[in-house]
Structure formats: structure tokens, C-alpha cells
Design an enzyme around this catalytic site. Structure first.
Site, mmCIF file in Angstrom:
data_model
loop_
_atom_site.group_PDB
_atom_site.id
_atom_site.type_symbol
_atom_site.label_atom_id
_atom_site.label_comp_id
_atom_site.label_asym_id
_atom_site.label_seq_id
_atom_site.Cartn_x
_atom_site.Cartn_y
_atom_site.Cartn_z
ATOM 1 N N LYS A 195 0.853 -1.185 0.000
ATOM 2 C CA LYS A 195 0.000 0.000 0.000
ATOM 3 C C LYS A 195 0.887 1.233 0.000
ATOM 4 O O LYS A 195 1.683 1.444 0.918
ATOM 5 C CB LYS A 195 -0.891 -0.025 1.243
ATOM 6 C CG LYS A 195 -1.796 1.198 1.345
ATOM 7 C CD LYS A 195 -2.775 1.065 2.491
ATOM 8 C CE LYS A 195 -3.596 2.315 2.650
ATOM 9 N NZ LYS A 195 -4.532 2.226 3.766
ATOM 10 N N LYS A 248 -2.243 -1.606 -3.850
ATOM 11 C CA LYS A 248 -3.104 -0.436 -3.788
ATOM 12 C C LYS A 248 -2.275 0.826 -3.873
ATOM 13 O O LYS A 248 -1.280 0.904 -3.160
ATOM 14 C CB LYS A 248 -3.857 -0.488 -2.452
ATOM 15 C CG LYS A 248 -4.711 0.694 -2.138
ATOM 16 C CD LYS A 248 -5.302 0.558 -0.767
ATOM 17 C CE LYS A 248 -5.993 1.869 -0.450
ATOM 18 N NZ LYS A 248 -6.278 2.019 0.937
HETATM 19 C C1 PBG Z 1 -7.423 3.140 5.759
HETATM 20 C C2 PBG Z 1 -7.723 3.028 4.301
HETATM 21 C C3 PBG Z 1 -7.573 3.990 3.291
HETATM 22 C C4 PBG Z 1 -8.050 3.416 2.121
HETATM 23 C C5 PBG Z 1 -8.457 2.127 2.430
HETATM 24 N N1 PBG Z 1 -8.228 1.891 3.775
HETATM 25 C C6 PBG Z 1 -7.116 5.390 3.350
HETATM 26 C C7 PBG Z 1 -5.737 5.743 3.722
HETATM 27 O O1 PBG Z 1 -4.842 4.908 3.847
HETATM 28 O O2 PBG Z 1 -5.567 6.933 3.952
HETATM 29 C C8 PBG Z 1 -8.127 4.118 0.794
HETATM 30 C C9 PBG Z 1 -9.223 3.670 -0.101
HETATM 31 C C10 PBG Z 1 -9.529 4.603 -1.224
HETATM 32 O O3 PBG Z 1 -8.878 5.645 -1.448
HETATM 33 O O4 PBG Z 1 -10.473 4.273 -1.951
HETATM 34 N N2 PBG Z 1 -6.079 3.144 6.081
HETATM 35 ZN ZN ZN Z 2 -5.572 3.744 8.218
#
Ligand code: PBG
Ligand code: ZN
Length: 323
Positions: A195, A248
Site C-alpha cells: 500500500k 493499492k
Molecule cells: C485506511 C484506508 C484507506 C483506504 C483504504 N483503507 C485510506 C488511507 O490509507 O488513507 C483508501 C481507499 C480509497 O482511497 O479508496 N487506512
Molecule cells: Zn488507516
């Protein structure tokens, strides 16, 4: 063999031929619909940063889940917007929390729909970071226990799969041990293994009220420049017991998705995130692109790059087209 003997256009000449030789297909079975659950009842309110997506109270989330399942989508992933926030994010593991209630109600009403829960703390902490803070940094090791507690509370509520998205080191192992210790040995972990610290999460953070109140997430989410690091992250999560990996965001990380899939041959998901959704919707609203074609082409690209399934805000609608 080469031209004029070989003519690739021969196999592109008609729809039937193209259908016959196509390498990749997307089906409703490949799609997971994200949903946001808020406190209250009777609420279905459009999210300003994510046109066409809604905040649902638990009762309305159940109705929506029925609709999603009716379109042939096999799974949803739940995010909670809590009624209270504090320094440790304790509403994340509240057994009466929005996500916990929604899981139980949805599994009761639509048992065949798989319910995945996002396990993180940023929606639940008053500072908006994904773990406990110590001297302006997220403190890794004490956060693990809180994440594990959250995952167990989701499993107790009836979640089919838990998906940690926090990017703390060691969290897959911590969650696996806690699930096993609570007799949830059969609940799989879908790890947000790779991520990135991405600007593409902007609309989600507005939707979830989870933007960090100071600093950013670069101290725990990955540097967009790195791909060797992605391989290492995936490897660590596999060693800790991840059943499935996720990459992601999606569109601008297809190279990473492809490498992770090829390197490990594990079940690999991709998250087509909020900013990607927002860009498609904005361009479509302007009339600059063919919306339906663009969505289907994008989903196809994820499959072609190696995704086994796709978390996308387009899931319900696209499944309706594809079924
Ligand atoms: C929580 C989380 C996020 C997303 C999924 N789980 C946001 C982040 O990391 O700030 C992003 C999902 C999206 O942008 O559609 N950590
Ligand atoms: Zn988070």
C-alpha cells in the site's frame, strides 16, 4: 513467420473471432464493492467526494447489500465512520460499533454475500493516523495489539475475511495469532501488503473523515518509487500468514501488481481507489470520455496485470453490466 503470411488482423475481423481468442475476461465474481457505514438509522446520503457512493446507516446498508448481491457481486468491504474518536481509536473494536453491527445484520439478511472488513485505526483516532502516536510518530508495536483486537471484534461479529490496511510491521502475524487464539482459525486475512503513500486516497479520506491531523502517512505507507520494497512487503506478509495479498492503488501500480503476482503466485487483489474512481467520474461528467467503456477497460487491465479480484466503487454497477 511474418507478413504477409502472418496477419494478426485475421483474428480481429469479427466480434465472434475476437470473443473466441480473448485472453482475459472480467466477471461479476471478480468484484468487491466498498461500503461506508455511519451511525444512525434511515441514512443513505451521497458522499460529496465520491458521487454515486453513499454513507449508509446499518439498516440501509442491509438494503444496499441485498442489491449488491442481486447484481452478482460476491463480496463487500466495510469501512466505518464511528460515533466517537479518541487517541487510541477504541471505537474500532467496540462490539456495538458501526462495522460490527453492519457485519452481523448483513450476514443475517444476505448470508451468501462475503463480508470483508477493513482493519485500520485512522477512521477511529482523533488524530487520523493508522495507529497510536508517540512523539509525532505512529508507534508500531503497541499498535499491533489494537489492530488484532479490532480484527477479532470483526470476526466475532461474523466477518468472513479481515483486511488490515494500516501498514504496521508485523500486523499480519499479530492478527493471525489473535484470530487463532479466539478460535477463528478459518478466517482468512486479506493483507493490504503493498500500500503506497498515495495522493489517490483523497476522496476516501473526505468520505471517512480519516485525514491525518498532522504530518502524513509516509512513515508507514510505501514510497511510490519502490518496487523491490513491494516484493519484500509481500514476502513478509506471506511469512506471517497472509492468505491473500493486495496492491493499492491500482491503475498507476499495474507494474507492481504484475510483479507481485508473478513472483509469488499467490491470490492477489487490487484496490481501484477513490481518487481513480473520482477521476473517471469527473471526466465522464464533463462528457470527455465514454464512461462505461472506460470502466470496463480499467477493470480488464487489472485482471490482465494479474489481479484475482478487484475492490472497486464501480463493482455493483459493473456487475450489472457484466452479468
Ligand atoms: C485506511 C484506508 C484507506 C483506504 C483504504 N483503507 C485510506 C488511507 O490509507 O488513507 C483508501 C481507499 C480509497 O482511497 O479508496 N487506512
Ligand atoms: Zn488507516
Amino acid at each position: 513467420m511474418s507478413f504477409p503470411i502472418e496477419r494478426p488482423r485475421r483474428l480481429r475481423r469479427t466480434q465472434r473471432l475476437r470473443d473466441l481468442v480473448r485472453e482475459t475476461i472480467v466477471t461479476p465474481n471478480d468484484l468487491v464493492q466498498p461500503m461506508f457505514v455511519v451511525p444512525g438509522s434511515g441514512i443513505k446520503k451521497e458522499i460529496s467526494s465520491l458521487k454515486g457512493q453513499f454513507h449508509f446507516s446499518v439498516d440501509m446498508a442491509v438494503e444496499e447489500a441485498k442489491d449488491i448481491a442481486a447484481n452478482g457481486v460476491p463480496a463487500i468491504i466495510l469501512f466505518g465512520i464511528p460515533s466517537y474518536r479518541d487517541a487510541t481509536g477504541s471505537s474500532a473494536w467496540d462490539e456495538n460499533g458501526e462495522v460490527q453491527q453492519a457485519v452481523t445484520a448483513i450476514k443475517k439478511a444476505v448470508p451468501e454475500l462475503l463480508v470483508i472488513t477493513d482493519v485500520c485505526l485512522c477512521e477511529y483516532t482523533d488524530h487520523g493516523h493508522c495507529g497510536m502516536i508517540h512523539e509525532q510518530q505512529v508507534n508500531n508495536d503497541p499498535t499491533l495489539e489494537l489492530l488484532a483486537r479490532t480484527a477479532v471484534s470483526h470476526a466475532k461479529a461474523g466477518a468472513d475475511i479481515v483486511a488490515p490496511s494500516d501498514m504496521m510491521d508485523g500486523r499480519v502475524g499479530a492478527i493471525r495469532s489473535a484470530l487463532d487464539a479466539n478460535n477463528f482459525t478459518d478466517i482468512p486475512i486479506l493483507s493490504y501488503a503493498v500500500k503506497y503513500a498515495s495522493a489517490y486516497y483523497g476522496p476516501f479520506r473526505e468520505a471517512a473523515g480519516s485525514a491525518p491531523q498532522f504530518g502524513d502517512r509516509s512513515g508507514y505507507q510505501m514510497d511510490p518509487a519502490n518496487v523491490l520494497e513491494a516484493i519484500r512487503e509481500a514476502e513478509l506478509d506471506i511469512d506471517e500468514g497472509a492468505d491473500m495479498l493486495m496492491v493499492k492503488p491500482g491503475m498507476v501500480y499495474l507494474d507492481v501488481l504484475s510483479k507481485v503476482k508473478e513472483t509469488f503466485g499467490r491470490v492477489t487483489a487490487v484496490y481501484h481507489v477513490s481518487g481513480e474512481y473520482a477521476m473517471i467520474e469527473a471526466a465522464a461528467e464533463k462528457g470527455w470520455i465514454d464512461r462505461k467503456r472506460l470502466i470496463l477497460e480499467t477493470l480488464l487491465a487489472f485482471k490482465r496485470a494479474g489481479a484475482d479480484f478487484i475492490l472497486t466503487y464501480h463493482a455493483k454497477e459493473a456487475a450489472g453490466w457484466l452479468k
